[in-house]
Design a protein around this motif. Structure first.
Motif, PDB file in Angstrom:
ATOM      1  N   ASN A  63     -15.285  13.655  -6.566  1.00  0.00           N
ATOM      2  CA  ASN A  63     -13.941  13.105  -6.751  1.00  0.00           C
ATOM      3  C   ASN A  63     -13.841  12.325  -8.058  1.00  0.00           C
ATOM      4  O   ASN A  63     -13.228  11.263  -8.131  1.00  0.00           O
ATOM      5  CB  ASN A  63     -13.547  12.199  -5.571  1.00  0.00           C
ATOM      6  N   GLN A  64     -14.461  12.864  -9.114  1.00  0.00           N
ATOM      7  CA  GLN A  64     -14.439  12.214 -10.414  1.00  0.00           C
ATOM      8  C   GLN A  64     -14.011  13.189 -11.518  1.00  0.00           C
ATOM      9  O   GLN A  64     -14.530  13.158 -12.637  1.00  0.00           O
ATOM     10  CB  GLN A  64     -15.818  11.622 -10.731  1.00  0.00           C
ATOM     11  N   LEU A  65     -13.056  14.034 -11.202  1.00  0.00           N
ATOM     12  CA  LEU A  65     -12.492  14.917 -12.216  1.00  0.00           C
ATOM     13  C   LEU A  65     -11.700  14.101 -13.236  1.00  0.00           C
ATOM     14  O   LEU A  65     -11.248  12.996 -12.939  1.00  0.00           O
ATOM     15  CB  LEU A  65     -11.567  15.944 -11.562  1.00  0.00           C
ATOM     16  N   PRO A  66     -11.519  14.629 -14.445  1.00  0.00           N
ATOM     17  CA  PRO A  66     -10.674  13.937 -15.428  1.00  0.00           C
ATOM     18  C   PRO A  66      -9.230  13.911 -14.944  1.00  0.00           C
ATOM     19  O   PRO A  66      -8.862  14.647 -14.020  1.00  0.00           O
ATOM     20  CB  PRO A  66     -10.833  14.794 -16.686  1.00  0.00           C
ATOM     21  N   ASP A  67      -8.406  13.096 -15.556  1.00  0.00           N
ATOM     22  CA  ASP A  67      -6.984  13.045 -15.163  1.00  0.00           C
ATOM     23  C   ASP A  67      -6.329  14.403 -15.350  1.00  0.00           C
ATOM     24  O   ASP A  67      -5.558  14.859 -14.509  1.00  0.00           O
ATOM     25  CB  ASP A  67      -6.244  12.010 -16.014  1.00  0.00           C
TER      26      ASP A  67
ATOM     27  N   LEU B 295      -2.713  18.601  -8.359  1.00  0.00           N
ATOM     28  CA  LEU B 295      -1.389  18.174  -7.896  1.00  0.00           C
ATOM     29  C   LEU B 295      -0.353  19.257  -8.174  1.00  0.00           C
ATOM     30  O   LEU B 295      -0.462  20.022  -9.133  1.00  0.00           O
ATOM     31  CB  LEU B 295      -0.985  16.880  -8.606  1.00  0.00           C
ATOM     32  N   ASP B 296       0.666  19.306  -7.334  1.00  0.00           N
ATOM     33  CA  ASP B 296       1.766  20.251  -7.496  1.00  0.00           C
ATOM     34  C   ASP B 296       2.667  19.767  -8.631  1.00  0.00           C
ATOM     35  O   ASP B 296       3.169  18.642  -8.619  1.00  0.00           O
ATOM     36  CB  ASP B 296       2.553  20.337  -6.185  1.00  0.00           C
ATOM     37  N   LEU B 297       2.894  20.647  -9.605  1.00  0.00           N
ATOM     38  CA  LEU B 297       3.708  20.302 -10.771  1.00  0.00           C
ATOM     39  C   LEU B 297       5.070  20.992 -10.742  1.00  0.00           C
ATOM     40  O   LEU B 297       5.781  21.012 -11.739  1.00  0.00           O
ATOM     41  CB  LEU B 297       2.961  20.697 -12.054  1.00  0.00           C
ATOM     42  N   SER B 298       5.439  21.515  -9.583  1.00  0.00           N
ATOM     43  CA  SER B 298       6.673  22.297  -9.476  1.00  0.00           C
ATOM     44  C   SER B 298       7.914  21.516  -9.869  1.00  0.00           C
ATOM     45  O   SER B 298       8.908  22.101 -10.334  1.00  0.00           O
ATOM     46  CB  SER B 298       6.832  22.818  -8.040  1.00  0.00           C
ATOM     47  N   ASP B 299       7.877  20.194  -9.682  1.00  0.00           N
ATOM     48  CA  ASP B 299       9.066  19.392  -9.945  1.00  0.00           C
ATOM     49  C   ASP B 299       9.170  18.941 -11.390  1.00  0.00           C
ATOM     50  O   ASP B 299      10.089  18.194 -11.755  1.00  0.00           O
ATOM     51  CB  ASP B 299       9.094  18.163  -9.026  1.00  0.00           C
TER      52      ASP B 299
ATOM     53  N   SER C  79      -3.623  21.049 -15.890  1.00  0.00           N
ATOM     54  CA  SER C  79      -3.458  20.620 -14.499  1.00  0.00           C
ATOM     55  C   SER C  79      -3.744  19.137 -14.370  1.00  0.00           C
ATOM     56  O   SER C  79      -4.575  18.584 -15.102  1.00  0.00           O
ATOM     57  CB  SER C  79      -4.430  21.387 -13.589  1.00  0.00           C
ATOM     58  N   ILE C  80      -3.059  18.491 -13.433  1.00  0.00           N
ATOM     59  CA  ILE C  80      -3.332  17.090 -13.112  1.00  0.00           C
ATOM     60  C   ILE C  80      -4.153  17.057 -11.831  1.00  0.00           C
ATOM     61  O   ILE C  80      -3.816  17.719 -10.845  1.00  0.00           O
ATOM     62  CB  ILE C  80      -2.021  16.302 -12.928  1.00  0.00           C
TER      63      ILE C  80
ATOM     64  N   ASP D 244      -6.152   8.248 -11.497  1.00  0.00           N
ATOM     65  CA  ASP D 244      -5.660   6.944 -11.044  1.00  0.00           C
ATOM     66  C   ASP D 244      -4.256   6.677 -11.555  1.00  0.00           C
ATOM     67  O   ASP D 244      -3.636   5.683 -11.173  1.00  0.00           O
ATOM     68  CB  ASP D 244      -6.592   5.827 -11.528  1.00  0.00           C
ATOM     69  N   ASN D 245      -3.776   7.549 -12.418  1.00  0.00           N
ATOM     70  CA  ASN D 245      -2.472   7.324 -13.032  1.00  0.00           C
ATOM     71  C   ASN D 245      -1.688   8.637 -13.106  1.00  0.00           C
ATOM     72  O   ASN D 245      -1.379   9.127 -14.194  1.00  0.00           O
ATOM     73  CB  ASN D 245      -2.669   6.744 -14.445  1.00  0.00           C
ATOM     74  N   PRO D 246      -1.349   9.217 -11.956  1.00  0.00           N
ATOM     75  CA  PRO D 246      -0.686  10.520 -11.955  1.00  0.00           C
ATOM     76  C   PRO D 246       0.692  10.518 -12.616  1.00  0.00           C
ATOM     77  O   PRO D 246       1.098  11.526 -13.195  1.00  0.00           O
ATOM     78  CB  PRO D 246      -0.602  10.875 -10.468  1.00  0.00           C
TER      79      PRO D 246
END
Length: 439
Positions: free
Chosen positions: A95-99, A116-120, A323-324, A329-331
């Protein structure tokens, strides 16, 4: 851009710690003014050298800070894509992927539980390809570039030999043989088609893409993972490979195609010791650098169809999907960065500096004139959106040792028994699906 490169070498202690020229229409992307309160540091991990160079030259961080002055961008440049995926796999488990991470079409499904879903986002809405790569209705990555595959050729060599650009597979075979006979009689080192078989990977335009083109299905490899006998005589991969085998065995790739690597093949082509070479648009830079001039350089799409009455298909694919990750920590800041990245504040100038095509609906980029010739020859070509291969297919590849690029290099060896190889693969494939429990 501030020089904030993270280390690209994972030491044992780190691993242990872990396991513990454009024109654009007005953009619709909502970029706020410089009073925005979002702050923090984002880590963006990439492997691409061209992107790294442009991020520094064009000051990616400085431009973003004009809009978000309290934000910082750290770009982590990892050595190459192989090391990149190994690194991301380890970090995902911890659980230490880059942002923000880069993905390929085939890795979106691999990391889908961590994205994370970026659809919006407006960036996703304005992207021509993003929705086509959605997984379970979620846009998990936004492709920054679109790539296509070409056959580069020397018009003067074609003209002197009295041949025309082929539009079917049979014509390609005929043209290649005529070129080989015409120039090979006086130049024993001539190859009608240059290929660096020693590296194996340069066989990919034929071995990786032709089954997809034969069927007209960019998901071919993933569908193949659901079949027990994908190498049977009547399958599209076998039909495609029989075509390739005939061409590879015909002598049109020169006297020793497996004796040189890709760089040597490009150099020979650039000096017109070969008439054709198949590769992506990215090859234009290397060819240009190695050629005395490119006035006679042209392109066409690899003609895999059997007849002019069949649809003319060519491969295209999204690449470098941003991708996010769920590790961020800062989505919200990460989303703001993607909106910025694909807006007029950054994207048009950035994509103009790359040889690849743009992916945004609200941006226009003219193709390099050499690459545009392929479109002029086939203005109604059917684009097959290549999706790569998912984890099931990759697992089956590993279990059966099926490597289409390596098989391509073997097919360049005189009298290689393709039928025996395919029969053996069929047996191994069914056994591997049963062993791995893949349905």
């Amino acid at each position: 851009m501030k020089n904030k490169l993270l280390s690209t070498i994972l030491s044992v202690s780190i691993i242990t710690g872990l396991l513990t020229g454009c024109q654009s229409a007005p953009t619709e992307t909502p970029i706020t003014d410089a009073t925005n309160d979002l702050s923090g540091t984002l880590v963006l991990a990439i492997w691409d050298n061209d992107s790294m160079h442009l991020y520094e030259e064009m000051d990616l961080e400085g431009r973003f800070q004009k809009l978000y002055p309290h934000a910082a961008i750290e770009v982590e440049k990892i050595k190459d894509d192989s090391e990149y995926w190994n690194t991301m796999k380890i970090r995902a488990a911890a659980n230490q992927l880059p942002d923000i991470m880069c993905n390929k079409p085939f890795t979106l499904s691999r990391f889908q539980d961590y994205l994370l879903d970026l659809s919006d986002t407006s960036a996703a809405t304005n992207n021509m390809l993003a929705e086509g790569y959605a997984i379970n209705g979620k846009v998990l990555g936004i492709p920054e570039r679109k790539t296509q595959e070409y056959v580069f050729y020397w018009k003067n060599l074609f003209k002197e030999a009295g041949v025309c650009v082929p539009t079917t597979w049979g014509e390609l075979e005929e043209v290649s043989l005529r070129l080989q006979d015409f120039y090979g009689k006086d130049n024993k080192n001539f190859a009608a088609i240059a290929i660096g078989g020693k590296d194996e990977s340069p066989t990919y335009p034929f071995m990786e893409y032709m089954p997809c083109l034969e069927q007209g299905n960019g998901q071919y490899w993933n569908d193949m993972a659901t079949q027990d006998a994908p190498f049977a005589a009547d399958t599209d991969i076998t039909k495609a490979y029989q075509k390739v085998y005939t061409l590879f065995q015909s002598g049109v790739f020169g006297k020793d195609p497996n004796g040189i690597g890709h760089d040597q093949a490009v150099a020979l082509f650039a000096q017109q010791q070969s008439a054709m070479i198949a590769c992506g648009g990215w090859g234009l830079t290397s060819i240009t650098e190695g050629a005395d001039n490119i006035d006679e350089l042209g392109t066409f799409y690899l003609p895999t169809r059997d007849s002019v009455s069949d649809p003319f298909r060519t491969i295209t694919q999204g690449d470098s999907f941003l991708s996010i990750t769920s590790s961020s920590d800062n989505p919200e800041l990460a989303k703001a960065f993607l909106e910025f990245y694909f807006s007029d504040a950054w994207y048009p100038e950035y994509i103009a500096a790359l040889t690849d095509d743009n992916t945004m609906k609200n941006v226009t980029k003219d193709k390099a004139p050499t690459l545009a010739q392929a479109d002029e020859l086939q203005p109604n070509a059917e684009l097959i959106m290549y999706a790569g291969s998912g984890d099931d297919f990759t697992a089956l590849q590993s279990e059966t040792t099926f490597d289409y690029k390596k098989l391509g290099a073997q097919m360049l060896v005189k009298d290689f028994d393709l039928n025996a190889a395919l029969k053996d693969l069929n047996t191994k494939w069914a056994a591997a699906r049963a062993k791995l429990g893949i349905e």
